[in-house]
Design an enzyme around this catalytic site. Structure first.
Site: not given
Ligand SMILES: *Cc1c(COP(=O)(O)O)cnc(C)c1O
Length: 423
Positions: A274-276, A312, A342, A378
């Site tokens: 996970p990232g988000r 976003r 701008c 992001y």
């Molecule tokens: C961006 C990405 C993630 C994370 O995505 P989220 O929606 O932020 O959880 C995980 N794996 C890969 C390969 C990614 O490119």
């Protein structure tokens, strides 16, 4: 129109936010380490009914690669993912060892391939042509993870769906058998299978992708050790949305892992990426109100942050809760919130396709602080220098104290290299 519209709680107290805005100036990203650590703990401690959890929670650092944030996640027990040479270097700088870092991309640039040839990072290849380039570079590792494009994708916007034939990502599921045979002929062992179908997806689609990996596991029976469920877990951007419960996702993948283990007769590791989910809610973007005006029926409030700080809304029509610090109880009117760029797209209150969508907000006064919620993922990581705007300053609140995590450069610094070239 009056209040009564739900307002999201700000993750940090008003007095602190106002003090930080004064001290560091705006636009300012403020991150709360406790919220990040709590999300990591939630995923690391998650258990399926079998009693098993994810064997690794691998942070996709492209969501927010600030070293202070990477440090919090490393200390919480997360592994890490990198999608560029820059991110590989950041992972090392944050203290991970190279073999704890997974490079995940659909191509190598020359710099990154050279880095992988000299350092034992793990590789997740998303394109068949990468295998030959990798093998020829004579890397210290001979094991690879393959990213599978299962033929479908799903995300919060079409632009962040990462599966199906309209996505550039992953190895097309029908080509997987040939790709694995090719890897073998190059002396590479396919030890992992990975799928990531998009960002901000939902349970049904995230779960569907597990079946694709179970099927693919037959193709690399002798070498497979790891399955990765990718990322894509959503967060509630709107005050009316509920938090995503990751337990059913784990249950689905736990069953997929067990199925593969039965077929292969050995233990398989399961990773989540996970990232988000880990960082979005921990981040607030603070901006100062600089004025307002009316164009016909629309009232615009101008703030000193724009899509160079948080893209976003302009890029995806994404919703970020907006609030005026200290004014939650006040009467609300429909306002369009715009930035300094701008460019007409520099409006935070828009939906998909760039349709203006004024928001019910207390009418702020010049000098007041507006807060964009859930901006930890992001946000800063997608910033640009458009209009020669400087990046926002970033601050991490950790154990009760606020520390600068990235300073705003000066205009002199920004100009320096080009100026020297004129001499
Ligand atoms: C961006 C990405 C993630 C994370 O995505 P989220 O929606 O932020 O959880 C995980 N794996 C890969 C390969 C990614 O490119």
């Amino acid at each position: 129109m009056t209040s009564g519209v739900p307002t999201k709680r700000r993750v940090l107290p008003d007095e602190l936010l106002l003090r930080l805005a004064r001290e560091f100036g705006t636009p300012l990203y403020v991150y709360d380490a406790a919220t990040i650590a709590a999300r990591a703990k939630q995923l690391l401690e998650l258990r399926a009914s079998s009693g098993r959890g994810f064997d690794a929670v691998r942070y996709a650092q492209k969501a927010n690669p600030n070293l202070a944030i990477l440090r919090v996640l490393r200390e919480a027990g997360c592994a890490v993912d990198a999608v560029s040479g820059g991110e590989l270097r950041r992972a090392l700088a944050a203290g991970w060892k190279s073999d704890e870092v997974l490079f995940c991309a659909d191509l190598f640039d020359r710099d990154t391939l050279a880095l992988l040839a000299s350092t034992p990072f793990q590789l997740n290849a998303g394109s068949p042509f990468m295998l030959e380039q990798y093998a020829r570079a004579n890397p210290p590792r001979r094991d690879v993870v393959l990213r599978v494009n299962p033929g479908f994708g799903h995300g919060h916007d079409r632009k962040v769906s990462t599966g199906g034939e309209h996505s550039k990502h992953g190895i097309w599921h029908e080509d997987l058998a040939d790709t694995i045979a090719h890897a073998r002929s190059l002396g590479l062992a396919v030890t992992g299978l990975h799928v990531h179908i998009g960002s901000g997806s939902d349970l049904e689609n995230l779960a569907r992708s597990s079946a694709a990996l179970v099927a693919a596991s037959e193709l690399c029976r002798d070498t497979l050790r790891t399955l990765s469920a990718g990322g894509g877990l959503p967060i509630p951007y709107r005050p009316t949305e509920a938090h995503f419960d990751p337990t059913p996702l784990l249950e689905t993948w736990d069953r997929a892992r067990a199925q593969v283990e039965r077929r292969l007769g050995r233990t398989i590791r399961l990773e989540l990426e996970p990232g988000r989910f880990l960082v979005a809610e921990a981040g607030l973007l603070l901006a100062e109100v600089r004025g307002s005006k009316r164009s016909g029926s629309v009232e615009y409030v101008f703030v000193d942050a724009g899509f160079h700080n948080l893209v976003r809304p302009a890029m995806y029509g994404a919703y970020h809760e907006i609030s005026v610090v200290g004014r939650d109880a006040d009467e609300r009117v429909p306002l369009a919130v715009a930035g300094p760029l701008c460019e007409s797209a520099d409006v935070f209150t828009q939906s998909k396709g760039g349709v203006l969508e004024p928001r019910l907000l207390p009418r702020p006064r010049v000098g007041e602080v507006v807060c964009f919620h859930d901006a930890g993922a992001y946000g800063a990581s997608m910033a640009s220098g458009y209009n020669s705007q400087l990046p926002a300053c970033e601050v991490l609140v950790h154990n009760g104290s606020a520390k600068l995590a990235r300073p705003r450069p000066s205009h002199e610094e920004a100009l320096q290299t080009e100026l020297e070239l004129l001499e």
